[in-house]
Scaffold this motif. Structure first.
Motif, PDB file in Angstrom:
ATOM      1  N   GLU A 111       0.846  -1.211   0.000  1.00 46.89           N
ATOM      2  CA  GLU A 111       0.000   0.000   0.000  1.00 46.89           C
ATOM      3  C   GLU A 111       0.873   1.249   0.000  1.00 46.89           C
ATOM      4  O   GLU A 111       0.777   2.111   0.870  1.00 46.89           O
ATOM      5  N   GLN A 151      -0.794  -1.176  -4.490  1.00 49.26           N
ATOM      6  CA  GLN A 151      -1.704  -0.098  -4.129  1.00 49.26           C
ATOM      7  C   GLN A 151      -3.129  -0.486  -4.465  1.00 49.26           C
ATOM      8  O   GLN A 151      -3.387  -1.304  -5.334  1.00 49.26           O
ATOM      9  N   ASN A 152      -4.048   0.117  -3.705  1.00 47.33           N
ATOM     10  CA  ASN A 152      -5.471  -0.139  -3.837  1.00 47.33           C
ATOM     11  C   ASN A 152      -6.071   0.965  -4.711  1.00 47.33           C
ATOM     12  O   ASN A 152      -5.929   2.149  -4.394  1.00 47.33           O
TER      13      ASN A 152
END
Length: 331
Positions: A111, A151-152
């Motif tokens: 993240e 990453q989201n």
């Protein structure tokens, strides 16, 4: 392992990762291409789609040091790179460098868009120069070094979008999507079997695990990939694809409407490195146009700045790349 060729060893590594990750064959191939091309990867996908699991499976089956950095808004640059520590020794007080988690062979930056800009910037020198500088002293990374960041794409609360300069330093931007129904069923069965195995005698299971793939197999593969033949026509094709992002009006009115800023020369270099690794994994000693087309989306996806018009129409970077591939003539 000693009597296996580098290609056979990498194929074995792929099979082992595939045993832990159901489906997602393209993602596994992209992880291996990144490893073989000596680049860093940005992996994006919704929560629960095995981004972290895939990277851990690679590290578990490769002879390497692995570290995981959970990026949070309160993280400091020293938490990533390390810091000088004041120590009392028998010879008197001294400063010693305590290495941070970036000093590993495979680094999972989980993240990455949750960390503030200073921490994201702390990765730049390590990713690009393969070294970090702390208190005026430069510390080199290991010969085998790779950053895999996740990453989201949907969560915006408490996130910091990566700047274009840092995005460009990732060799590829890999997207993970939902698995099809049949694969989802296999995921349920795989996790259930892992839970069952965890409740049994683990001493016997541990003895049956094969030895990890040695690092030397990666270096040997890289030497073979460096010798992959790339014709003049293929080189021109790669350069023309990149040129199409800079002068889109010369190729298509749609491209001209969609592209605001084109790709940097890093895109050309990434196309060359990834295409040669892709060809090698297919068992060929030359680059074919299909090698370039196979990895073009991952190379260009994060290097294109789209216009407001394209964003308003809902045109994705993948759609722009597809149009580029359709408009640029094959060699």
């Amino acid at each position: 392992m000693a009597d296996m060729t580098p290609l056979q060893q990498i194929d074995s590594l792929r099979a082992r990762i595939g045993g832990s990750i159901i489906g997602q064959r393209d993602v596994i191939d992209r992880l291996l291409i990144g490893l073989l091309a000596n680049g860093n990867l940005l992996i994006e996908g919704l929560p629960g789609l095995a981004k972290t699991r895939a990277i851990k499976a690679l590290a578990k089956n490769l002879e390497c040091d692995f570290s995981r950095i959970q990026f949070t808004p309160d993280l400091l640059p020293a938490d990533v790179t390390g810091t000088e520590m004041y120590l009392q020794t028998p010879d008197g007080p001294s400063f010693q460098f305590q290495q941070g988690p970036i000093f590993a062979n495979v680094v999972l930056a989980d993240e990455i868009n949750r960390a503030p800009a200073k921490v994201q910037a702390a990765l730049l020198e390590a990713m690009e120069e393969r070294q970090v500088t702390v208190a005026g002293t430069t510390h080199k990374m290991a010969p085998l070094f790779m950053v895999m960041a996740t990453q989201n794409p949907i969560e915006q609360e408490g996130t910091y979008p990566l700047p274009e300069a840092q995005m460009d330093r990732f060799l590829m931007h890999v997207m993970i999507t939902y698995p099809p129904l049949a694969d989802e069923v296999e995921v349920i069965r795989l996790v259930r079997s892992e839970e069952q195995a965890a409740t049994t005698d683990t001493s016997k299971a541990g003895a049956e695990k094969p030895a990890p793939i040695p690092q030397e197999s990666v270096f040997a593969a890289r030497r073979e990939i460096a010798a992959i033949h790339t014709s003049d026509a293929i080189e021109t094709y790669m350069a023309t694809l990149v040129q199409a992002t800079r002068t889109p009006g010369d190729f298509s009115t749609d491209l001209a409407r969609w592209i605001e800023v084109g790709a940097s020369p890093r895109a050309s270099l990434a196309l060359d490195r990834c295409a040669r690794a892709h060809a090698w994994m297919k068992g060929r000693d030359y680059v074919d146009p299909e090698d370039i087309r196979a990895i073009a989306g991952d190379v260009f996806r994060h290097r294109l700045t789209l216009t407001y018009e394209a964003q308003g129409e809902g045109t994705s970077a993948d759609a722009v790349v597809a149009e580029m591939l359709a408009q640029v003539a094959l060699p």
